[in-house]
Design an enzyme around this catalytic site. Structure first.
Site, PDB file in Angstrom:
ATOM      1  N   ASN A  22      -0.834  -4.786  10.892  1.00 41.57           N
ATOM      2  CA  ASN A  22      -0.373  -5.849   9.997  1.00 41.57           C
ATOM      3  C   ASN A  22       0.343  -6.904  10.828  1.00 41.57           C
ATOM      4  O   ASN A  22       0.928  -6.610  11.875  1.00 41.57           O
ATOM      5  CB  ASN A  22       0.600  -5.302   8.949  1.00 41.57           C
ATOM      6  CG  ASN A  22       1.078  -6.394   7.979  1.00 41.57           C
ATOM      7  OD1 ASN A  22       0.278  -7.184   7.489  1.00 41.57           O
ATOM      8  ND2 ASN A  22       2.370  -6.441   7.735  1.00 41.57           N
TER       9      ASN A  22
ATOM     10  N   SER B  53       5.536 -10.813  14.226  1.00 40.83           N
ATOM     11  CA  SER B  53       5.392  -9.444  14.739  1.00 40.83           C
ATOM     12  C   SER B  53       4.052  -8.865  14.292  1.00 40.83           C
ATOM     13  O   SER B  53       3.616  -9.107  13.159  1.00 40.83           O
ATOM     14  CB  SER B  53       6.512  -8.552  14.183  1.00 40.83           C
ATOM     15  OG  SER B  53       7.786  -9.098  14.436  1.00 40.83           O
TER      16      SER B  53
ATOM     17  N   HIS C 287       3.291  -9.873  10.493  1.00 46.50           N
ATOM     18  CA  HIS C 287       4.412 -10.225   9.607  1.00 46.50           C
ATOM     19  C   HIS C 287       5.176 -11.396  10.227  1.00 46.50           C
ATOM     20  O   HIS C 287       5.530 -11.327  11.418  1.00 46.50           O
ATOM     21  CB  HIS C 287       5.331  -9.010   9.428  1.00 46.50           C
ATOM     22  CG  HIS C 287       6.489  -9.265   8.527  1.00 46.50           C
ATOM     23  ND1 HIS C 287       6.366  -9.336   7.162  1.00 46.50           N
ATOM     24  CD2 HIS C 287       7.796  -9.497   8.800  1.00 46.50           C
ATOM     25  CE1 HIS C 287       7.559  -9.597   6.638  1.00 46.50           C
ATOM     26  NE2 HIS C 287       8.436  -9.692   7.597  1.00 46.50           N
TER      27      HIS C 287
ATOM     28  N   LEU D  76       0.851  -1.192   0.000  1.00 44.32           N
ATOM     29  CA  LEU D  76       0.000   0.000   0.000  1.00 44.32           C
ATOM     30  C   LEU D  76       0.886   1.241   0.000  1.00 44.32           C
ATOM     31  O   LEU D  76       1.939   1.269   0.650  1.00 44.32           O
ATOM     32  CB  LEU D  76      -0.914  -0.018   1.227  1.00 44.32           C
ATOM     33  CG  LEU D  76      -1.925  -1.168   1.245  1.00 44.32           C
ATOM     34  CD1 LEU D  76      -2.592  -1.283   2.613  1.00 44.32           C
ATOM     35  CD2 LEU D  76      -2.980  -0.981   0.142  1.00 44.32           C
TER      36      LEU D  76
ATOM     37  N   ASP E 220       6.501  -2.978   6.305  1.00 44.62           N
ATOM     38  CA  ASP E 220       6.822  -3.809   7.486  1.00 44.62           C
ATOM     39  C   ASP E 220       7.660  -3.036   8.502  1.00 44.62           C
ATOM     40  O   ASP E 220       8.478  -3.609   9.229  1.00 44.62           O
ATOM     41  CB  ASP E 220       7.587  -5.070   7.055  1.00 44.62           C
ATOM     42  CG  ASP E 220       6.758  -5.933   6.118  1.00 44.62           C
ATOM     43  OD1 ASP E 220       7.357  -6.590   5.257  1.00 44.62           O
ATOM     44  OD2 ASP E 220       5.518  -5.908   6.236  1.00 44.62           O
TER      45      ASP E 220
HETATM   46  C1  GRF Z   1       0.816 -15.524   7.355  1.00 43.99           C
HETATM   47  O1  GRF Z   1       2.008 -16.268   7.395  1.00 43.99           O
HETATM   48  C2  GRF Z   1       1.129 -14.097   7.707  1.00 43.99           C
HETATM   49  O2  GRF Z   1       2.183 -13.954   8.622  1.00 43.99           O
HETATM   50  C3  GRF Z   1       1.555 -13.516   6.388  1.00 43.99           C
HETATM   51  O3  GRF Z   1       0.776 -14.180   5.406  1.00 43.99           O
HETATM   52  C4  GRF Z   1       0.276 -15.392   5.948  1.00 43.99           C
HETATM   53  C5  GRF Z   1      -1.220 -15.272   5.977  1.00 43.99           C
HETATM   54  O4  GRF Z   1      -1.755 -16.507   6.091  1.00 43.99           O
HETATM   55  N1  GRF Z   1       1.319 -12.107   6.362  1.00 43.99           N
HETATM   56  P1  GRF Z   1      -3.368 -16.594   6.164  1.00 43.99           P
HETATM   57  O5  GRF Z   1      -3.904 -16.114   4.827  1.00 43.99           O
HETATM   58  O6  GRF Z   1      -3.791 -15.710   7.305  1.00 43.99           O
HETATM   59  O7  GRF Z   1      -3.642 -18.056   6.426  1.00 43.99           O
END
Ligand code: GRF
Length: 190
Positions: free
Chosen positions: A109, A138, A111, A95, A147
């Site tokens: 978010n 995180s 991560h 974004l 991030d």
């Molecule tokens: C997760 O590993 C998250 O950390 C990352 O993308 C993945 C999302 O998985 N941002 P889901 O679609 O919530 O199962």
């Protein structure tokens, strides 16, 4: 008055399910008002519909890299749902400040790394390749730095001998499902 949360996804939406399930608790202080995906094939859309949550699809591809136009469509899709907070949960589109500045302080978010280490993709393999003893997850506020926003919480996950990116991802994902709802609840009631 419960805060209205939009959850942005691109894939299976397991974090979305964890968040929506946690918000069923009356004392949580928020409800999942919308699940939005950037592609109609996102598996999380069916899961959201099965949970009775409104869904929207704003496909990024017709905008062919015109990020401002895509983000204007995202913003427009949110309006009818009177959203207070956005949770990015496996949302795989970057974004720009155009969108972020409208939602600054109201967007989170998750991560899959111990930020600030390993921003971006392939986080688990990078941690393993670096010989780190810990991986993790995180949750942070979203700012224009990818991030890079203020950290809200982290969970460390040990990297064991013979660990693969797949085994580490599975262990971290379990912790994501515990951490994100906790952080959102605190954030909603701050
Ligand atoms: C997760 O590993 C998250 O950390 C990352 O993308 C993945 C999302 O998985 N941002 P889901 O679609 O919530 O199962």
């Amino acid at each position: 008055m419960s805060k209205r949360v939009a959850i942005f996804i691109s894939g299976g939406g397991s974090n979305m399910v964890a968040l929506a399930t946690a918000m069923r608790a009356p004392e949580f202080g928020a409800i999942p008002a919308l699940v939005l995906a950037n592609n109609a094939g996102a598996g999380g859309l069916q899961k959201a519909a099965a949970m009775g949550i409104a869904t929207e699809v704003v496909d990024h591809r017709p905008f062919k890299g015109d990020r401002p136009a895509f983000e204007a469509a995202l913003l427009a899709a949110l309006v009818p749902h009177n959203i207070d907070i956005i949770c990015l949960a496996g949302f795989m589109r970057v974004l720009t400040p155009l969108f972020i500045n409208k939602w600054r302080g109201k967007m989170l978010n998750i991560h899959p790394s111990l930020l600030p280490k390993y921003k971006g993709l392939h986080t688990h393999q990078r941690a393993i390749d670096a010989g780190d003893r810990m991986g993790g997850v995180s949750v942070h506020e979203v700012t224009a730095e990818l991030d890079g926003g203020p950290l809200l919480a982290q969970i460390k996950v040990p990297i064991t001998l013979g660990e693969t990116a797949e085994t580490l991802a599975a262990k971290v994902l379990e912790q994501e499902h515990l951490l994100y709802p906790k952080v959102l609840k605190t954030f909603v009631n701050r």
